[in-house]
Design a protein around this motif. Sequence first.
Motif, mmCIF file in Angstrom:
data_model
loop_
_atom_site.group_PDB
_atom_site.id
_atom_site.type_symbol
_atom_site.label_atom_id
_atom_site.label_comp_id
_atom_site.label_asym_id
_atom_site.label_seq_id
_atom_site.Cartn_x
_atom_site.Cartn_y
_atom_site.Cartn_z
ATOM 1 N N MET A 1 0.980 -1.370 0.096
ATOM 2 C CA MET A 1 0.092 0.130 0.106
ATOM 3 C C MET A 1 0.896 1.223 -0.049
ATOM 4 S SD MET A 1 -2.580 -1.345 2.801
ATOM 5 C CE MET A 1 -3.787 -2.709 2.933
ATOM 6 N N SER A 2 0.553 2.365 -0.945
ATOM 7 C CA SER A 2 1.328 3.252 -1.067
ATOM 8 C C SER A 2 0.909 4.509 -0.302
ATOM 9 C CB SER A 2 1.703 3.600 -2.316
ATOM 10 O OG SER A 2 0.449 3.837 -3.302
ATOM 11 N N ASP A 3 -0.403 4.564 0.160
ATOM 12 C CA ASP A 3 -0.708 5.779 0.852
ATOM 13 C C ASP A 3 0.068 6.276 1.801
ATOM 14 O OD1 ASP A 3 -3.134 5.420 -0.830
ATOM 15 O OD2 ASP A 3 -4.469 4.643 0.810
ATOM 16 N N ARG A 4 0.139 7.699 1.780
ATOM 17 C CA ARG A 4 1.021 8.168 2.902
ATOM 18 C C ARG A 4 -0.028 8.716 3.865
ATOM 19 N NH1 ARG A 4 3.222 12.829 -0.849
ATOM 20 N NH2 ARG A 4 0.957 12.564 -1.404
ATOM 21 N N VAL A 5 -0.055 8.373 5.052
ATOM 22 C CA VAL A 5 -0.958 8.541 6.152
ATOM 23 C C VAL A 5 -0.539 9.507 7.381
ATOM 24 C CG1 VAL A 5 -2.505 7.657 7.737
ATOM 25 C CG2 VAL A 5 -2.199 6.273 5.653
ATOM 26 N N ALA A 6 -1.009 10.495 7.665
ATOM 27 C CA ALA A 6 -0.490 11.423 8.729
ATOM 28 C C ALA A 6 -1.499 10.993 9.859
ATOM 29 C CB ALA A 6 -0.510 12.789 8.340
ATOM 30 N N VAL A 7 -1.081 10.430 10.948
ATOM 31 C CA VAL A 7 -1.716 10.603 12.200
ATOM 32 C C VAL A 7 -1.643 11.729 13.100
ATOM 33 C CG1 VAL A 7 -2.044 8.923 14.253
ATOM 34 C CG2 VAL A 7 -1.697 7.805 12.157
ATOM 35 N N ILE A 8 -2.454 12.152 13.180
ATOM 36 C CA ILE A 8 -2.362 13.660 14.181
ATOM 37 C C ILE A 8 -2.790 13.502 15.555
ATOM 38 C CG2 ILE A 8 -2.966 16.139 14.428
ATOM 39 C CD1 ILE A 8 -4.189 15.767 11.462
ATOM 40 N N GLY A 9 -1.768 13.426 16.651
ATOM 41 C CA GLY A 9 -1.740 12.904 18.085
ATOM 42 C C GLY A 9 -0.924 11.635 18.154
ATOM 43 N N ALA A 10 -0.319 11.785 19.368
ATOM 44 C CA ALA A 10 0.676 10.914 19.935
ATOM 45 C C ALA A 10 0.247 10.268 21.204
ATOM 46 C CB ALA A 10 2.135 11.508 19.747
ATOM 47 N N GLY A 11 -0.895 10.412 21.430
ATOM 48 C CA GLY A 11 -1.662 9.705 22.562
ATOM 49 C C GLY A 11 -1.811 8.350 22.534
ATOM 50 N N VAL A 12 -2.688 7.695 23.320
ATOM 51 C CA VAL A 12 -2.760 6.273 23.204
ATOM 52 C C VAL A 12 -3.699 5.952 21.972
ATOM 53 C CG1 VAL A 12 -4.764 6.050 24.547
ATOM 54 C CG2 VAL A 12 -3.075 3.904 24.504
ATOM 55 N N ILE A 13 -4.590 6.688 21.617
ATOM 56 C CA ILE A 13 -5.347 6.366 20.157
ATOM 57 C C ILE A 13 -4.291 6.846 19.086
ATOM 58 C CG2 ILE A 13 -7.192 7.085 18.737
ATOM 59 C CD1 ILE A 13 -7.783 5.855 21.560
ATOM 60 N N GLY A 14 -3.747 7.835 18.972
ATOM 61 C CA GLY A 14 -2.696 8.273 17.945
ATOM 62 C C GLY A 14 -1.732 6.922 17.697
ATOM 63 N N LEU A 15 -1.235 6.658 18.852
ATOM 64 C CA LEU A 15 0.046 5.677 18.582
ATOM 65 C C LEU A 15 -0.466 4.200 18.134
ATOM 66 C CD1 LEU A 15 2.364 6.502 21.645
ATOM 67 C CD2 LEU A 15 2.561 7.157 19.244
ATOM 68 N N SER A 16 -1.434 3.951 19.013
ATOM 69 C CA SER A 16 -2.326 2.439 18.552
ATOM 70 C C SER A 16 -2.659 2.407 16.895
ATOM 71 C CB SER A 16 -3.344 2.218 19.463
ATOM 72 O OG SER A 16 -3.158 2.323 20.916
ATOM 73 N N THR A 17 -3.388 3.652 16.535
ATOM 74 C CA THR A 17 -3.651 3.447 15.268
ATOM 75 C C THR A 17 -2.541 3.509 14.276
ATOM 76 O OG1 THR A 17 -5.895 4.905 16.026
ATOM 77 C CG2 THR A 17 -5.196 4.925 13.750
ATOM 78 N N ALA A 18 -1.534 4.300 14.757
ATOM 79 C CA ALA A 18 -0.175 4.319 13.699
ATOM 80 C C ALA A 18 0.232 2.832 13.622
ATOM 81 C CB ALA A 18 0.864 5.327 14.452
ATOM 82 N N LEU A 19 0.537 2.289 14.888
ATOM 83 C CA LEU A 19 0.924 0.814 14.861
ATOM 84 C C LEU A 19 0.141 0.068 13.801
ATOM 85 C CD1 LEU A 19 2.987 -0.863 15.752
ATOM 86 C CD2 LEU A 19 1.735 -1.366 18.220
ATOM 87 N N GLU A 20 -1.320 0.125 14.196
ATOM 88 C CA GLU A 20 -2.171 -0.721 13.501
ATOM 89 C C GLU A 20 -1.957 -0.550 11.891
ATOM 90 O OE1 GLU A 20 -5.212 -3.766 13.102
ATOM 91 O OE2 GLU A 20 -3.722 -3.332 14.691
ATOM 92 N N LEU A 21 -2.005 0.594 11.638
ATOM 93 C CA LEU A 21 -1.773 0.915 9.955
ATOM 94 C C LEU A 21 -0.583 0.277 9.488
ATOM 95 C CD1 LEU A 21 -3.520 4.595 9.943
ATOM 96 C CD2 LEU A 21 -4.561 2.220 9.427
ATOM 97 N N ALA A 22 0.692 0.932 10.103
ATOM 98 C CA ALA A 22 1.984 0.345 9.843
ATOM 99 C C ALA A 22 2.045 -1.188 9.665
ATOM 100 C CB ALA A 22 3.039 1.011 10.702
ATOM 101 N N ALA A 23 1.260 -1.655 10.514
ATOM 102 C CA ALA A 23 1.324 -3.259 10.518
ATOM 103 C C ALA A 23 0.717 -3.787 9.264
ATOM 104 C CB ALA A 23 0.908 -3.946 11.757
ATOM 105 N N LYS A 24 -0.373 -2.945 8.883
ATOM 106 C CA LYS A 24 -0.944 -3.269 7.466
ATOM 107 C C LYS A 24 -0.406 -2.566 6.286
ATOM 108 C CE LYS A 24 -5.246 -4.092 9.681
ATOM 109 N NZ LYS A 24 -5.394 -5.560 9.331
ATOM 110 N N GLY A 25 1.047 -2.093 6.413
ATOM 111 C CA GLY A 25 1.541 -1.780 5.245
ATOM 112 C C GLY A 25 1.533 -0.393 5.119
#
Length: 318
Positions: free
Chosen positions: A1-25
Motif C-alpha cells: 500500500m502506498s498511501d501516505r498517512v498522517a496520524v495527528i496525535g501521539a496519545g494512546v489512540i494516535g500511537l495504537s492507530t499508527a501501529l495498526e496501520l503500519a502493520a498493514k503496510g
Amino acid sequence: MSDRVAVIGAGVIGLSTALELAAKGRDVTVLADADSLESTSAVAGAVWFPYAAERSAAVDAMLATTLERFRRIVADHPEAGVDLRTGVIVERSPEPDRSWTAWVDATAVDASELEAIELPAGATGLRTTVPLATMSLYLPWLRERCAGLGVRFERRAVDDVDALARAFDVAVVAAGVRSGSLLGDDASVVPIRGQVVRVENPGVTEFVIDDDDPAGLTYVLPRRDCLVLGGTHEVGATSLEPAPAIEAGILERCARLVPAVAGAPIVSRAVGLRPGRERLRIEEVPGRALRSIAAYGHGGSGMTLSWGTAERVAALLE
C-alpha cells in the motif's frame, strides 16, 4: 500500500492507530506538538474499564477487541508495562451497569462474597481482573514498536488538516480534545478535566474504583512505578495546573477508600483534559483536501477503546 498517512496525535489512540496501520503496510507519520509522555494519555488512569464513553453495539465490539489485544500484550510483551490486575469496582446504584463484565473472564464475584471492609457502607461491588497499564512504560513501548515498523515522528503543531494534502494522502485526526476544532466541523467536544496524584506504593496490590462516591470520583490504581490516586471529572474546565484544594480532596477520599495510602509520599502530580463527546466519532469526514478520518471523543475510555479504535480506522481505510 502506498498511501501516505498522517496520524495527528501521539496519545494512546494516535500511537495504537499508527501501529495498526503500519502493520498493514501503510506509510505512516505521526504528527504531534508534544511528546507522548506529555499527552492526556500519560495522565490517564489507564485501566481497562468503560468510563465517560457512549454505550452502543459498536463500542461494545471495541471493548472486546481492546481487551483481547491487551491480554495478548500481557502474555507476549511483559516489557510493555501492561499487567492484569485484580481489583474492586464499587457500585452505589440500585441497578448498576455490569454490561462490561460480558467480556471479562469469570473472575467477577458477587459483592456479598467480598469482605465488608472492602466496600464503603451501603455499597455493592464486583471483584474483577482487567488490564492496567503503566503509561510511563506503555506509551514509549508503543512508540518503539511503531518506529520498528518504519513509522516516522514529527514534532509540530497542525492547525489546518487540508494543508497536509501536499505531503499526505490520508489524515487520521486523533488529537483528543483539539480534534473537533482541528477539523472545523464539530463543536461538540467538551474538555473533561482530570487531576491525579502519584504516590509511592505502600504495598497496595489491588485497584479500587468508586466512580459514584458522593464526595467525588475516587480511584486507587497500583502501577509498576507508583500508585495513582484520583480523581476529578470537571466538565468544561481547562486549567492544566494541579489545584492544591482538589489534591487535598483526592488524598482524603483515597485514604478513606484504601486506608493504607494515607500519608504516602507524593511522587508527582498531573492534570489532563479528556475529550468528552456524546458519541464517539470514528468516521470518514467528507469535503477535505485529502481523505480524512476522525478518531476521537473517547471520554475517559481512551486506553479501554484504543485497539478497537485502531482496527476500526484501519477497516475504514481498506
